[in-house]
Structures are given as structure tokens and as C-alpha cells.
Design a protein around this motif. Structure first.
Motif, PDB file in Angstrom:
ATOM      1  N   UNK A 187       2.526  -4.082   2.100  1.00  0.00           N
ATOM      2  CA  UNK A 187       2.479  -3.936   0.765  1.00  0.00           C
ATOM      3  C   UNK A 187       0.895  -3.627   0.333  1.00  0.00           C
ATOM      4  N   UNK A 188       0.791  -2.661  -0.428  1.00  0.00           N
ATOM      5  CA  UNK A 188      -0.552  -2.452  -0.816  1.00  0.00           C
ATOM      6  C   UNK A 188      -1.030  -3.541  -1.979  1.00  0.00           C
ATOM      7  N   UNK A 189      -1.904  -4.329  -1.523  1.00  0.00           N
ATOM      8  CA  UNK A 189      -2.386  -5.634  -2.454  1.00  0.00           C
ATOM      9  C   UNK A 189      -3.533  -5.442  -2.746  1.00  0.00           C
ATOM     10  N   UNK A 190      -4.120  -5.845  -3.859  1.00  0.00           N
ATOM     11  CA  UNK A 190      -5.436  -5.767  -4.390  1.00  0.00           C
ATOM     12  C   UNK A 190      -6.397  -6.712  -3.583  1.00  0.00           C
ATOM     13  N   UNK A 191      -5.869  -7.823  -3.160  1.00  0.00           N
ATOM     14  CA  UNK A 191      -6.633  -8.964  -2.303  1.00  0.00           C
ATOM     15  C   UNK A 191      -6.947  -8.317  -1.040  1.00  0.00           C
ATOM     16  N   UNK A 192      -6.462  -7.260  -0.415  1.00  0.00           N
ATOM     17  CA  UNK A 192      -6.760  -6.881   0.700  1.00  0.00           C
ATOM     18  C   UNK A 192      -7.579  -5.535   0.350  1.00  0.00           C
TER      19      UNK A 192
ATOM     20  N   UNK B 227      -6.393   9.211   4.865  1.00  0.00           N
ATOM     21  CA  UNK B 227      -5.383   8.254   4.559  1.00  0.00           C
ATOM     22  C   UNK B 227      -5.944   7.146   3.357  1.00  0.00           C
ATOM     23  N   UNK B 228      -7.191   7.172   3.130  1.00  0.00           N
ATOM     24  CA  UNK B 228      -7.500   6.152   2.009  1.00  0.00           C
ATOM     25  C   UNK B 228      -6.658   6.614   0.785  1.00  0.00           C
ATOM     26  N   UNK B 229      -6.336   7.862   0.900  1.00  0.00           N
ATOM     27  CA  UNK B 229      -5.752   8.625  -0.715  1.00  0.00           C
ATOM     28  C   UNK B 229      -4.309   7.904  -0.704  1.00  0.00           C
ATOM     29  N   UNK B 230      -3.705   7.307   0.223  1.00  0.00           N
ATOM     30  CA  UNK B 230      -2.248   6.956  -0.077  1.00  0.00           C
ATOM     31  C   UNK B 230      -1.986   5.734  -0.953  1.00  0.00           C
TER      32      UNK B 230
ATOM     33  N   UNK C  42      -6.701  -2.527  -2.101  1.00  0.00           N
ATOM     34  CA  UNK C  42      -5.124  -2.144  -1.696  1.00  0.00           C
ATOM     35  C   UNK C  42      -5.199  -1.540  -0.097  1.00  0.00           C
ATOM     36  N   UNK C  43      -6.104  -2.180   0.464  1.00  0.00           N
ATOM     37  CA  UNK C  43      -6.170  -1.743   2.030  1.00  0.00           C
ATOM     38  C   UNK C  43      -4.643  -2.290   2.583  1.00  0.00           C
ATOM     39  N   UNK C  44      -4.204  -1.048   3.414  1.00  0.00           N
ATOM     40  CA  UNK C  44      -2.906  -1.534   4.051  1.00  0.00           C
ATOM     41  C   UNK C  44      -3.079  -1.078   5.480  1.00  0.00           C
ATOM     42  N   UNK C  45      -2.223  -1.717   6.421  1.00  0.00           N
ATOM     43  CA  UNK C  45      -2.310  -1.229   7.955  1.00  0.00           C
ATOM     44  C   UNK C  45      -1.093  -1.767   8.553  1.00  0.00           C
TER      45      UNK C  45
ATOM     46  N   UNK D 187      -3.196   2.431  11.612  1.00  0.00           N
ATOM     47  CA  UNK D 187      -2.780   3.169  10.588  1.00  0.00           C
ATOM     48  C   UNK D 187      -3.261   2.797   9.389  1.00  0.00           C
ATOM     49  N   UNK D 188      -4.684   2.716   9.085  1.00  0.00           N
ATOM     50  CA  UNK D 188      -5.060   1.920   7.814  1.00  0.00           C
ATOM     51  C   UNK D 188      -5.098   3.169   6.543  1.00  0.00           C
ATOM     52  N   UNK D 189      -4.786   2.658   5.596  1.00  0.00           N
ATOM     53  CA  UNK D 189      -4.583   3.506   4.192  1.00  0.00           C
ATOM     54  C   UNK D 189      -4.942   2.849   2.980  1.00  0.00           C
TER      55      UNK D 189
END
Ligand SMILES: Cc1cc2nc3c(=O)[nH]c(=O)nc-3n(C[C@H](O)[C@H](O)[C@H](O)COP(=O)(O)OP(=O)(O)OC[C@H]3O[C@@H](n4cnc5c(N)ncnc54)[C@H](O)[C@@H]3O)c2cc1C
Ligand code: SF4
Length: 567
Positions: free
Chosen positions: A426-431, A528-531, A332-335, A495-497
């Protein structure tokens, strides 16, 4: 400050990292009386390193030899905040690499190796999240809600804002709650014109970018004197940087020591009882490995770095990484996307350009208007975006010609309004991130492999950001409007989270609402890994507020007799 005796001592709490989150964790816990050690991979920071007033011509290469910086910082120097003035604050990309699949480039910039971490060079925009963000999944059905509401975090936003000092204007918006603001810094004439016209013609809010720059003195720090380049430091301590605020507060409590050049490799686990009892770090100067012990470990090393530590801490009992029974760790990597926006020319309004300043370090912010209660829904994408921007009168540097006519033309004032969108991904498993088993850094620590690609949602949002920028510039009466909308790599927003996300369900998340791992009660991750998701507002104010809330919970637990483990 380096305390080599630390290795022989043990502590109540180890905090890994001294940036936005680590500084707050250390301050909150040490000031309350807990014995804390901060382990920071970077060097000590000092006012002597600050160069915000140094002219370019005094530098060896006049800040023009980018190739020389690129040799050691090919990734860090892509962003111009890493310049001849401060490049040695950033990690050496050759010594500390990471990998990506060939078809998924990801620029992991802003890897600062100084006390204070990214807060040394950050853009300081400080915005609250709202229930529109925390409960986004309930609104549109994608992903998971956060395990907290706005009411849970609002008092902690207050604490953080009052301490860091945020200049801002109250606007009464549900999707961008107001905070504890210092008086607003003034908008320029062009920013005011843009604010008024966009609001009148489109009903959208354009406000001062709420920013951690002081408009009034605070706790011994001076008010900002508008010199401009905050990313080179600030002798009057007028922007928020943990190197000269939270970290010295923690140390001066007498309960905290700061161990610099300490590159944490892994968290240590007691196999007898499934608790963590310290960390192993490598001294960056001597390359010597050392263990430090504590009752509690808090990771605050920046999202990817903290998750790298957890993945590198795998044991036979935790074969896929520490605290990973959910298998969500790393996923769920997002940026934020930050690759669309626009610019246009507004009237100079009688202002004349100057090379001498003042330079206001704070521009404007346009809060999210898509997919909100009042704003228009988009058929093409979920969630939303905001814009940062500014306008000031400058010389006409692009004037054609030469000689006397050119000199005259250059002096013609030009006022360019520039806005850049910051969009939610969007937080997606594939990232996801994983350990690359084939590559180690020069300290012998396995590195991350980062997998990230855009979905159709981001592509549609980026297109809309470019188009909306054009509409607003037009509404403001701008001339020579230019808009752009490019694919989102590289990830300029920094802004990685989301790769150790919080959630109420231990089967699908790594952390509970207090950033405590579901699997191991004395292990916390407070960056921010907790987001659970990565709303379009800049993340750091929320990182800090969550961290303070979680530290208070940790201390409540200790008062109840929990987490007081011996080792
Ligand atoms: C150029 C730039 C502009 C930005 N602008 C904004 C903005 O306007 N608004 C906003 O909200 N956010 C902004 N950000 C993001 C913001 O800086 C980060 O969100 C914030 O600093 C993250 O806090 P953190 O504590 O997680 O990490 P950091 O502040 O980066 O601190 C992490 C620390 O941990 C240390 N560390 C890393 N690995 C290890 C290890 N293995 N062992 C020991 N120590 C380790 C690092 O050296 C670093 O000092 C910006 C960032 C950059 C780079
Ligand atoms: S612009 Fe203000 S905050 Fe930034 S370096 Fe100058 S005085 Fe400090």
C-alpha cells in the motif's frame, strides 16, 4: 557513443536515463522529429559485452568467487543476476551509496550503470494493469485512484507490446487484460499439469508468464533459441532491452544523441519564469560538471534516482525539492513484497534431465485471485498478489551417498514446481525517501536516505501468499511440498514506485495524468515514481505505455504552441 560537443548544443528535449522509460521517450520524440539528447549515467552497451553462451569454466573465478564481487557490490550482488559475468554493469555500491535508518534495511538492488538500465538484466514479465488496479481506492477505500482509466492506456499497451514482442496466452480475465501477444512459448509437462489441476480443483488461472521474449522474429531481432541466461545479454536480441531496441532506433532517426557516463546532478531552473531550462551533469570519467540546455526535461532515471534528482534540484523558490508544492515528493514509496511462496515435486512424466538445455526463459504466472470481483475477499488485508514460477526436469542434485549408487541416484529425474508471490504494497506517507545531508557519492552528489517498513497489511498478505502456495501445490498433486513466508525486506522484486505520484489534485500529487509536474509545465517524470499505487503485476509494461502516452501529449502541446520556450 559519446558526443562531447553536446554541451555546446541545445535541444528540444533532454531525456535523463536510457532504460525502459528513457528509451521509449527518446524513440517516440526523436522519430517524430524533435531534437533529443539522452543523458545516461552508465557506459555504452554493446553485443561484445554479452556472455549468455559463455561457460562458467571460462571465467577467471569460474563464477564462484562471490566475495570478490561483494567487495565493490555488496548490495547489487545480493541478487544472483549480478554475477562474475556482468557485475561491472552494476553501480559500485561503495562509490554510489545510499542510507537507511538502522532498523529499516532496504536493499536497493538492480542499479545498472549501462545504456539500457535495468532492461539489461530484467526478468521480462510483461503484464497489463486493469481498472481493478487504476480504481483500487474506489473499490476498497485506501489511498487515491489513478487519474487515468484502463481505456486511456490500452492503445499504448498495444503499441508497446507490438514493438517489444510479448509471448503470451489470452485468458479473458478482467483483472489481467489480454494483450497483443506473439504465439505462446510452450509450457513444460509439469507446468501444464499444474495449470490444469489448479484450474479444475480451485478455478484459478495458471498461464504462461507473459514475457518480452520473442517466439517469432520481429524487426530484425531473432526468435529466442532457449539458451537461458538472458541477464547476461542476448546476441540475437531476442528479449527486450532498450540498449538494442528503442535507444538505437532513437539515435538512427538522426534526431537524437546519446551522452553516456553523464551522471545528472540537478535540473536547472530559470528563476525569471519558473521554468526548467536544462540539467547539470557530472562526467563519470573526468568528474567535470557540464550544463546542457533544452525546452523540456524528462526524468526517466528509475523511480528513486529521478526523485533524488528532483530533491537535489531545490532552489529558494522550491526549497523542499523541485515540483514539490504538494510536499508529496519522495513519499508513498512502494516496492512489491516477494518473500513468500512454495515448491513441490511433480511427476517427471518420462522427461530426462540434461545439462545441455534447451532452457526456456519463461515460466508460468498465476494472476491475482484475492480481493477481485470473482475471487474470495480477504478479511486480513487489502489488494492482492500474483505468483511467478516454473517447473522443469532436473538432476537429483541433493541425492545422498557416494560412488556408483550416488551417480545413479543423481541421474534420477526430479521435477520441482516452484512459485513465488509478488504482492502489492500500500502507498503510505510514512514510507519515503529524502536527501541524506551527511553523505555524497564520489561525484559529489548528495545521496538518498530510504525509509521503508512493512505494515500489518503486508504481513498478513505475506502469510496468505505462503498458505495459498501450499494449497495450490497440493491441488496439483505435488509431493514433498515446502512453503515459506518471511518478512519482506530485502525487496527482491526491484519494482519500486510511487514517490512522485500522479493525481488530479495538485495539492496531493506531484504529476498530472501525463506525468507532467503540476508546478512546472516543461518538467516531466516518466518512470514508475509516477505510479499512484503499485499493483501486484510487474510494472515495466505500464511504465513504457504511460511514457508513450505522455510523449504524445507533450507533442500535442507543442503543436498547440505550448512548451516551445526559448532559453
Ligand atoms: C533483476 C531484475 C528483474 C526484473 N524483472 C522484471 C520483470 O520481470 N518485469 C518487470 O516488469 N520489471 C522487472 N524489473 C524491473 C524493471 O527492470 C524496471 O521496472 C524498469 O527497467 C524501470 O525502467 P526505468 O526506465 O524506470 O529505469 P531503468 O531501466 O533502470 O533505467 C534507468 C537508467 O537511468 C540511468 N540513471 C540513473 N540515475 C541517473 C542520473 N542521475 N543521471 C543519468 N542517468 C541516470 C541508469 O543508469 C539507467 O540506465 C526487474 C528489475 C531487475 C533489476
Ligand atoms: S534465452 Fe532467448 S532471449 Fe534469453 S538470451 Fe537466450 S536467446 Fe536470448
Amino acid at each position: 557513443m559519446i558526443f562531447s560537443a553536446a554541451a555546446k548544443r541545445s535541444f528540444d528535449v533532454l531525456v535523463v536515463g536510457s532504460g525502459a522509460s528513457g528509451g521509449w521517450a527518446a524513440k517516440r520524440l526523436a522519430e517524430a522529429g524533435l531534437k533529443v539528447a539522452i543523458l545516461e549515467a552508465g557506459r555504452p552497451q554493446s553485443d561484445n559485452n554479452f556472455t549468455e553462451h559463455q561457460p562458467q569454466f571460462e571465467l577467471k573465478y569460474r563464477n564462484m568467487a562471490h566475495e570478490i564481487i561483494r567487495k565493490t557490490r555488496p548490495v547489487q550482488s545480493v541478487f544472483d543476476v549480478c554475477s562474475e559475468y556482468n557485475y561491472d554493469w552494476f553501480c559500485n555500491d561503495i562509490e554510489e551509496p545510499y542510507t537507511t535508518p538502522k532498523d529499516q534495511p532496504f536493499l536497493w538492488m538492480g542499479r545498472v550503470r549501462m545504456v539500457g538500465g535495468r532492461t539489461n538484466v530484467w526478468g521480462r514479465v510483461s503484464l497489463r494493469f486493469s481498472d481493478w488496479d487504476f480504481k483500487a481506492a474506489s473499490h476498497d477505500g485506501f489511498g487515491e485512484d489513478w487519474p487515468i482509466t484502463y481505456a486511456d492506456i490500452a492503445p499504448y499497451y498495444d503499441i508497446v507490446e507490438k514493438y517489444i514482442g510479448v509471448t503470451g496466452m489470452a485468458e479473458g480475465l478482467e483483472e489481467l487484460p489480454d494483450g497483443q501477444f506473439q504465439p505462446p512459448m510452450p509450457l513444460t509437462c509439469q507446468e501444464t499439469l499444474f495449470r490444469n489441476r489448479v484450474n479444475k480443483k480451485m478455478g484459478r488461472t495458471v498461464t504462461l508468464a507473459r514475457s518480452a521474449n520473442l517466439s517469432r522474429p520481429l524487426n530484425g531481432r531473432g526468435a529466442c533459441h532457449f539458451c537461458g541466461p538472458c541477464e547476461r545479454g542476448c546476441m540475437t536480441h531476442s528479449y527486450f532491452n532498450s540498449a538494442f531496441t528503442t535507444v538505437p532506433d532513437a539515435v538512427s532517426s538522426g534526431n537524437c544523441i546519446l551522452i553516456t557516463n553523464a551522471m545528472v546532478h540537478k535540473v536547472l531552473v530559470d528563476p525569471q519564469n519558473n521554468r526548467v531550462n536544462g540539467v547539470l551533469y557530472v562526467d563519470r570519467n573526468t568528474k567535470k560538471a557540464t550544463e546542457v540546455r533544452a525546452r523540456v526535461v524528462i526524468l526517466c532515471a528509475q523511480a528513486q534516482e529521478s526523485v533524488r534528482i528532483l530533491l537535489n534540484s531545490a532552489t529558494p523558490r522550491h526549497p523542499t525539492g523541485l515540483a514539490n508544492s504538494s510536499e508529496a515528493l519522495g513519499h508513498y514509496l512502494t516496492a512489491h513484497v516477494r518473500s513468500a511462496g512454495g515448491s513441490g515435486e511433480l511427476p517427471a512424466a518420462g522427461n530426462t534431465p540434461t545439462l545441455g538445455g534447451p532452457i526456456k526463459p519463461v515460466g508460468i504466472y498465476i494472476p491475482r485471485f484475492r480481493n477481485t470481483k470473482k475471487g474470495p475477499a480477504s478479511k486480513n488485508f487489502l489488494r492482492g498478489y500474483g505468483y511467478e514460477g516454473d517447473a522443469r526436469v532436473d538432476f537429483n542434485w541433493e541425492a545422498p551417498g557416494f560412488g556408483a549408487a550416488y551417480k545413479k541416484a543423481v541421474r534420477e529425474p526430479r521435477a520441482i514446481m516452484d512459485i513465488t508471490g509478488f504482492g502489492e504494497v500500500l502507498p503510505r506517507w510514512e514510507n519515503f525517501v529524502e536527501i541524506d545531508p551527511a553523505v555524497k557519492d564520489i561525484y559529489g552528489i548528495p545521496v538518498l536516505k530510504i525509509h521503508m517498513a512493512d505494515s500489518a497489511n503486508e504481513a498478513a498478505m505475506i502469510k496468505d501468499i505462503g498458505e495459498s502456495a501450499g494449497e495450490m501445490l497440493e491441488a496439483a498433486g505435488a509431493k514433498n511440498i515446502h512453503t515459506y513466508a518471511k518478512p519482506s525486506a530485502p525487496r527482491w522484486a526491484l519494482h519500486e514506485a510511487g514517490i512522485a505520484r500522479m493525481g488530479s489534485n495538485a495539492k496531493t500529487s506531484v504529476l498530472n495524468q501525463f506525468q507532467q509536474t503540476h508546478d512546472i509545465d516543461n518538467l516531466f517524470v516518466m518512470d514508475a515514481s509516477s505510479f499512484t499505487s503499485n499493483p501486484c503485476q510487474n510494472p515495466t509494461l505500464t511504465i513504457m505505455a504511460l511514457c508513450v502516452r505522455s510523449c504524445d501529449h507533450l507533442m500535442e502541446e507543442m503543436k498547440r504552441g505550448n512548451l516551445l520556450y526559448n532559453f
